[in-house]
Design an enzyme around this catalytic site. Structure first.
Site, mmCIF file in Angstrom:
data_model
loop_
_atom_site.group_PDB
_atom_site.id
_atom_site.type_symbol
_atom_site.label_atom_id
_atom_site.label_comp_id
_atom_site.label_asym_id
_atom_site.label_seq_id
_atom_site.Cartn_x
_atom_site.Cartn_y
_atom_site.Cartn_z
ATOM 1 N N ASN A 7 0.872 -1.166 0.000
ATOM 2 C CA ASN A 7 0.000 0.000 0.000
ATOM 3 C C ASN A 7 0.915 1.223 0.000
ATOM 4 O O ASN A 7 1.445 1.615 1.046
ATOM 5 C CB ASN A 7 -0.886 -0.050 1.257
ATOM 6 N N ARG A 93 -2.356 -2.079 -3.687
ATOM 7 C CA ARG A 93 -3.540 -1.238 -3.521
ATOM 8 C C ARG A 93 -3.410 -0.069 -4.490
ATOM 9 O O ARG A 93 -2.366 0.587 -4.541
ATOM 10 C CB ARG A 93 -3.598 -0.712 -2.095
ATOM 11 N N HIS A 182 -12.394 3.475 -0.207
ATOM 12 C CA HIS A 182 -12.434 2.478 0.879
ATOM 13 C C HIS A 182 -13.209 1.218 0.452
ATOM 14 O O HIS A 182 -13.748 0.500 1.295
ATOM 15 C CB HIS A 182 -13.138 3.033 2.144
ATOM 16 N N ARG A 243 -10.111 16.746 6.676
ATOM 17 C CA ARG A 243 -10.878 17.117 5.475
ATOM 18 C C ARG A 243 -12.281 17.592 5.836
ATOM 19 O O ARG A 243 -12.897 17.059 6.768
ATOM 20 C CB ARG A 243 -11.015 15.920 4.532
ATOM 21 N N GLU A 386 -8.100 -4.722 4.933
ATOM 22 C CA GLU A 386 -7.975 -4.471 3.495
ATOM 23 C C GLU A 386 -6.858 -5.299 2.870
ATOM 24 O O GLU A 386 -6.964 -5.745 1.733
ATOM 25 C CB GLU A 386 -7.728 -2.966 3.271
#
Ligand code: AMP
Length: 401
Positions: A7, A93, A182, A243, A386
């Site tokens: 990742n 990923r 996601h 964010r 993940e």
């Protein structure tokens, strides 16, 4: 089959080495390289037996970072393999797959071309993913690679859910639409929820809430993502660590005018200085927000309340979109660990059939049900994984190709 998952972020790489077989899924080692290209670059490595080591070094780029990872995996003292050839495949990923990639793919030259075209959609994320792939191709010649996309699980969104109210030509010309992110996490926890309930996902209406530093929710109707909170970029939707999440585009225009901001500055404002840190002025980290809130800091309380309210609001919206909800899943660092947040989100949702049991909600660790006996909706806390999805997908895609 030994599969390495990577990742790659702009200055970090997280990795795991798995053994994946029909009857066994085991993590042999995992770790991360941090501060790539900066002073103080470091590799943190952990073996399956708990052996841990940190290696500081001059790690100038992603290629050098992957050399460090391979070296530690091979090392006499901390390693788990004897030669590079033991790694039979690498799963990467990839953040943005645009409309081209609706599922995981074996990485071939024509795929690299399409990946490069997706850079425009995710200029902050995809270049690092591609750097990792290119470095691996150079160092691990003949090892098959697979790309697993954050956006792929959401490719089932209907057009009325993914389109923005902009001139249609902008969608056609630049691909401006909701993609969602996601995806591997929403996919994983929705499937785990189905296993816990003992019912096929194709018969369930699930809302998944991945609440971490980045946060998003998905409406998973009969196994398909039909709506999600993140948009063309991971900026839209829920409040996040740094964010904004949803904001009136008119407000952004107003701020740009008043503060005379450049494109770069407004990007930094919305992505790095907003969310929990922007509202609270305390921290982007939910643990610190909760500590401050409990110590009486009102701005921390405000940030917490805005965060929870948005989760609750989207839960209601997604229940409406699916014509009901039978399962709610919390995951991600905040979703998995904050009983305070879960209780606040569920408050007053009895009308939807959602009731949390206070005692069950406070239990920590592992997969668990936290709904009360009288709750009509299953409420689960499910740690996401993940990397395991990436490793499984890598095995599946290579077996099929
Ligand atoms: P992630 O991005 O999934 O690693 O999640 C990171 C977020 O999880 C940060 O905001 C952490 O503060 C939050 N987090 C981790 N542990 C806890 C906890 N015990 N209580 C509240 N938030 C937590």
């Amino acid at each position: 089959m030994k599969i390495l998952t990577l990742n790659c972020g702009s200055s970090s790489i997280k990795y795991q080495l798995f053994t994946i077989a029909d009857d066994e899924e085991k993590v042999l080692a995992k770790g991360a390289v941090e501060r790539i290209g900066m002073k103080g670059a470091i590799l943190k490595h952990e073996r399956y037996d708990g052996d841990k080591v940190k290696v500081a070094g001059e790690i100038v780029d992603h290629g050098a970072a992957i050399e460090y990872i391979l070296a530690i995996l091979l090392s006499d003292n901390h390693g788990v393999i004897r030669n590079r050839e033991e790694i039979e495949a690498v799963g990467h990923r990839v953040v943005h797959g645009g409309e081209v990639f609706t599922g995981s793919v074996a990485i071939k030259p024509e795929v690299m071309e399409a990946l490069n075209e997706c850079i425009e959609l995710a200029p902050l994320h995809n270049p690092a993913n591609i750097k990792g792939i290119v470095a691996c191709q150079r160092m691990m010649k003949n090892v098959p690679m697979v790309g697993v996309f954050d956006t792929a699980f959401h490719h089932t969104l209907p057009d009325y859910a993914y389109l923005y109210g902009l001139p249609f030509v902008l969608y056609k010309r630049y691909g401006v639409r909701r993609y969602g992110f996601h995806g591997t996490s929403h996919f994983y926890v929705a499937n785990r929820a189905s296993a816990l309930v003992g019912k096929p996902l194709s018969e369930m209406k699930v809302v998944t809430a991945h609440l971490g530093n980045g946060a998003s929710m998905a409406a998973v109707d009969q196994g398909k993502s039909i709506d999600t909170t993140m948009g063309m970029t991971p900026l839209e939707g829920l409040l996040m660590g740094t964010r904004t999440g949803d904001i009136d585009a008119g407000a952004v225009l107003h701020i740009i005018g008043r503060e005379e901001l450049t494109l770069g500055e407004v990007n930094t404002l919305l992505n790095k200085h907003s969310g929990l840190i922007g509202l609270s002025g305390v921290s982007s980290d939910m643990r610190e927000i909760e500590e401050e809130m409990q110590a009486g800091n009102d701005r921390a309380r405000l940030a917490f309340d805005v965060f929870c309210y948005r989760v609750k609001k989207y839960l209601g919206a997604f229940a409406a979109a699916m014509g009901g909800v039978d399962t709610l899943v919390f995951t991600g660092g905040i979703g998995e660990n904050s009983d305070l947040l879960r209780a606040k989100v569920a408050e007053g949702l009895g009308f939807l059939g959602i009731e949390i049991d206070d005692e069950k909600n406070q239990v920590r660790g592992g997969e668990r049900a936290i709904h009360s006996d009288s709750s009509k909706v299953n409420v689960f806390v499910i740690p996401t994984n993940e990397e395991l999805v990436i490793a499984r997908e890598t095995k599946r895609v290579l077996a099929e190709s």
